[in-house]
Design an enzyme around this catalytic site. Sequence first.
Site, short mmCIF file in Angstrom:
data_model
loop_
_atom_site.label_atom_id
_atom_site.label_comp_id
_atom_site.label_asym_id
_atom_site.label_seq_id
_atom_site.Cartn_x
_atom_site.Cartn_y
_atom_site.Cartn_z
N SER A 167 0.84 -1.21 0.00
CA SER A 167 0.00 0.00 0.00
C SER A 167 0.87 1.25 0.00
CB SER A 167 -0.91 0.03 1.23
OG SER A 167 -1.69 -1.11 1.30
N GLU A 250 -0.86 -3.53 13.87
CA GLU A 250 -1.78 -3.25 12.76
C GLU A 250 -3.22 -3.58 13.17
OE1 GLU A 250 -1.58 -5.69 9.11
OE2 GLU A 250 -2.04 -3.84 8.03
N GLU A 383 -9.98 -15.59 8.71
CA GLU A 383 -9.71 -17.00 9.05
C GLU A 383 -8.40 -17.13 9.81
OE1 GLU A 383 -10.47 -15.89 6.04
OE2 GLU A 383 -12.33 -16.87 5.46
C1 LIG Z 1 -6.56 -3.25 1.21
C2 LIG Z 1 -5.34 -4.13 1.39
C3 LIG Z 1 -4.12 -3.55 1.73
C4 LIG Z 1 -2.98 -4.35 1.88
N1 LIG Z 1 -1.79 -3.72 2.15
C5 LIG Z 1 -0.65 -4.46 2.25
C6 LIG Z 1 0.61 -3.83 2.48
O1 LIG Z 1 0.69 -2.61 2.58
N2 LIG Z 1 1.72 -4.59 2.54
C7 LIG Z 1 1.66 -5.95 2.42
O2 LIG Z 1 2.72 -6.57 2.51
N3 LIG Z 1 0.48 -6.58 2.19
C8 LIG Z 1 -0.67 -5.87 2.10
N4 LIG Z 1 -1.88 -6.49 1.84
C9 LIG Z 1 -1.90 -7.95 1.63
C10 LIG Z 1 -2.56 -8.72 2.79
O3 LIG Z 1 -1.72 -8.74 3.91
C11 LIG Z 1 -2.84 -10.15 2.25
O4 LIG Z 1 -3.79 -10.02 1.22
C12 LIG Z 1 -3.39 -11.07 3.34
O5 LIG Z 1 -2.39 -11.35 4.29
C13 LIG Z 1 -3.95 -12.39 2.76
O6 LIG Z 1 -2.99 -13.03 1.96
P1 LIG Z 1 -3.32 -13.51 0.46
O7 LIG Z 1 -4.00 -12.35 -0.24
O8 LIG Z 1 -2.07 -14.06 -0.13
O9 LIG Z 1 -4.43 -14.65 0.61
P2 LIG Z 1 -4.17 -16.20 0.83
O10 LIG Z 1 -3.15 -16.40 1.89
O11 LIG Z 1 -3.93 -16.84 -0.50
O12 LIG Z 1 -5.55 -16.64 1.41
C14 LIG Z 1 -6.71 -16.86 0.57
C15 LIG Z 1 -7.85 -17.36 1.48
O13 LIG Z 1 -7.48 -18.58 2.13
C16 LIG Z 1 -7.62 -18.46 3.53
N5 LIG Z 1 -6.54 -19.17 4.22
C17 LIG Z 1 -5.22 -19.19 3.89
N6 LIG Z 1 -4.54 -19.94 4.79
C18 LIG Z 1 -5.44 -20.40 5.70
C19 LIG Z 1 -5.35 -21.21 6.89
N7 LIG Z 1 -4.20 -21.71 7.31
N8 LIG Z 1 -6.50 -21.47 7.58
C20 LIG Z 1 -7.70 -20.97 7.17
N9 LIG Z 1 -7.84 -20.19 6.06
C21 LIG Z 1 -6.74 -19.92 5.33
C22 LIG Z 1 -7.48 -16.96 3.80
O14 LIG Z 1 -8.07 -16.59 5.04
C23 LIG Z 1 -8.19 -16.36 2.61
O15 LIG Z 1 -9.57 -16.33 2.82
C24 LIG Z 1 -3.05 -5.75 1.70
C25 LIG Z 1 -4.29 -6.34 1.38
C26 LIG Z 1 -5.43 -5.55 1.21
C27 LIG Z 1 -6.72 -6.21 0.86
#
Ligand SMILES: Cc1cc2nc3c(=O)[nH]c(=O)nc-3n(C[C@H](O)[C@H](O)[C@H](O)COP(=O)(O)OP(=O)(O)OC[C@H]3O[C@@H](n4cnc5c(N)ncnc54)[C@H](O)[C@@H]3O)c2cc1C
Length: 403
Positions: A167, A250, A383
Amino acid sequence: MTTSADLDGFRAEVSDWVQTNFPSALNGFDLGADSPSEKGVSGEFRAWRQALADKGWGTPTWPKEYGGAGLSDPEAKVIRREIAKAGAFNPIPPMTGMGVTMVGPTILEYGTDEQKAKHLPGIASGEVRWCLGLSEPNAGSDLASLSTKAVDEGDAFILNGQKIWTSGAHISQWCGAVVRTDPKAKKRDGISFVMLPMDQKGVETRLIKLISGASPFCETFFNDARADKKDLLGDLNDGWSVVKRLLQHERQSQTSAPAAVKIDQEPLQEQAKRYVGTLQDGTLADPDLRLRIVGNLMDAEAHKLTVSRITAEAKGQVKVSAAASILKNSMTRVAQTKAELTLEMMGNQGIGWEGEQFSDEELRSVRDWLMGKAMSIYGGSAEIQNNIISKNILGLPETTQQG
Ligand SMILES: Cc1cc2nc3c(=O)[nH]c(=O)nc-3n(C[C@H](O)[C@H](O)[C@H](O)COP(=O)(O)OP(=O)(O)OC[C@H]3O[C@@H](n4cnc5c(N)ncnc54)[C@H](O)[C@@H]3O)c2cc1C
């Protein structure tokens, strides 16, 4: 200890000061929608930010030597409320990106004296914006799978790899990044947290364009980017402890400003009466909607009281704990439900994206609804918070996830 008489005196002082110093030209400025960056702000905006920074009231609980005011949590709350009551705002946290809410508190805890003196004043004055390079294309919820490499080269680390969803990376001066410093160690044991300037040849940002047309985040590429060793936060290969703490900050920051109880917004029940109409006795015409609104208001109040209780139990100290995961999920639920109810009561007026037939309030409601979806993803998904609650609070066995 601050007594309630002290607080009353302080409240009057803050109220007077805000009335005198907040420029009337900034009345109606929408911090959320106008998303200020250094380039786009007016002279009045800068003057107001500077006035707050000079008092240390942008980051009131931080120590005075690093640009704060050394105040207690109750005093900080008084400042927040008096600023909001006057229709003013504190521009410092949003102008620092992740600076005030996450990086600053983590530096206060893990930083050396040199790091505190170097980084905290620029955050407290609102002049230095920070982004966070945590997520990678294959490391989101399972962050410890990250593969961005940092190689020791004397007095610096040389970084190579890709971050995603960073972000505000395109407008930030500094980045806090988690990197792999020992590829042979178990995945959580070989990670470090480094701080690096964004304005250097080895850092490239590419905007990710959203369906709304906005681009609040980037892909960030490190190609032989340099992080000074003096900017390693915490111990080498102990970045997992630093990042766990950072993420608690955070979640904490996402729980203490409940979107559902904004001071300056018309209460949900009043808004509903305008859109849906009332019965002769003045109650909302739709009894089912009435019940659901009451449920949301009660959840919002329960959330607010729980935040106050946890803060009071921490005796005014800024303590973050696993409870932040519970509060993040409860805040998300309250805000998402409120957004759903608002759209429902507005009907077609609540789903317009642009056009003169929609009021500002209606246009804001659809954006709030969409943003609500992101709340249960950023800062660790709902989750993942449930996993933390089950393990660290309820003491249930580990999930089946490896790592
Ligand atoms: C508005 C916004 C701002 C952001 N800003 C930043 C930033 O500034 N810097 C940064 O580094 N990141 C940032 N992010 C990223 C954010 O931290 C990640 O999107 C988040 O950690 C989820 O990771 P992923 O998108 O890879 O989803 P995934 O890890 O692929 O997960 C997909 C789905 O599977 C579920 N899941 C995964 N593993 C498990 C488990 N073990 N048990 C149960 N459910 C599970 C998740 O809950 C989710 O519903 C931002 C995201 C958003 C939406």
